[in-house]
Motif scaffolding. Structure first.
Motif, PDB file in Angstrom:
ATOM      1  N   GLY A 165       1.982   9.760  -4.269  1.00  0.00           N
ATOM      2  CA  GLY A 165       3.245   9.236  -3.767  1.00  0.00           C
ATOM      3  C   GLY A 165       2.986   8.019  -2.897  1.00  0.00           C
ATOM      4  N   GLU A 166       4.039   7.356  -2.512  1.00  0.00           N
ATOM      5  CA  GLU A 166       3.906   6.188  -1.638  1.00  0.00           C
ATOM      6  C   GLU A 166       3.214   6.528  -0.323  1.00  0.00           C
ATOM      7  OE1 GLU A 166       7.906   4.875  -1.089  1.00  0.00           O
ATOM      8  OE2 GLU A 166       7.794   3.484  -2.784  1.00  0.00           O
ATOM      9  N   ARG A 209      12.903   2.468   5.486  1.00  0.00           N
ATOM     10  CA  ARG A 209      12.015   3.479   6.070  1.00  0.00           C
ATOM     11  C   ARG A 209      12.098   4.771   5.269  1.00  0.00           C
ATOM     12  NH1 ARG A 209       9.286   2.427  10.347  1.00  0.00           N
ATOM     13  NH2 ARG A 209       9.254   4.553  11.086  1.00  0.00           N
ATOM     14  N   ARG A 210      10.970   5.446   5.207  1.00  0.00           N
ATOM     15  CA  ARG A 210      10.888   6.734   4.519  1.00  0.00           C
ATOM     16  C   ARG A 210      10.284   7.751   5.480  1.00  0.00           C
ATOM     17  NH1 ARG A 210      10.478   2.548   1.046  1.00  0.00           N
ATOM     18  NH2 ARG A 210      10.974   2.829  -1.132  1.00  0.00           N
TER      19      ARG A 210
END
Length: 164
Positions: free
Chosen positions: A64-65, A2-3
């Motif tokens: 970014g992701e 998880r981010r």
């Protein structure tokens, strides 16, 4: 794994209240100088206004992701937001004090995928035609090697805005 991501923004009413008190170009220059806050959408997506001159506006983003769609590339909505911002602010840059705009439409063509490996991308908006009631602008999304990633055409409606 998880981010997470955290961001902050300023009250959008501050900038909105300044629209009628500046020419469009002066308004954009106030944002560039930090005297007016950038819009909350810029904080949410992580893009910034980099240049503003008569008939031209440039926004930048480092993908970014958090910008990804389910297939592992930057979502088309991010492209659309950058291109709409660049085209719209190019129109704003030619408006006299007391005039505002809103986008009427946006026609978009996606040409190349963008990922985190693409690096910084630039949305470059330019005015094609300015009238009394409408304006037409184009915007191009380019990578650091100046490859065209996406292109858009936008028409904008112009209207009076009273100073606050």
């Amino acid at each position: 794994m998880r981010r997470s991501r955290t961001f902050e923004w300023s009250d959008p009413a501050v900038s909105a209240g300044a629209i009628g008190s500046h020419s469009g170009l002066d308004f954009l220059r106030e944002i560039l100088a930090g005297r007016l806050p950038a819009p909350p959408v810029a904080a949410a997506l992580g893009f910034t206004l980099e240049e503003a001159e008569h008939g031209r506006a440039v926004f930048v983003l480092v993908p970014g992701e958090e910008h990804y769609n389910p297939i592992g590339s930057v979502h088309g909505g991010v492209f659309a937001t950058l291109l709409d911002s660049a085209a719209g602010c190019a129109v704003q840059s030619v408006l006299p004090q007391g005039t505002g705009y809103t986008s009427l439409d946006l026609t978009l063509k996606f040409l190349r995928p963008v990922t985190v490996d693409t690096g910084k991308i630039r949305a470059i908006g330019t005015v094609l035609h300015g009238g009394r009631r409408t304006a037409l602008a184009q915007a191009e999304l380019r990578d650091s090697e100046d490859r065209l990633l996406a292109q858009a055409i936008s028409s904008c409606m112009l209207f009076p805005v009273a100073p606050r």
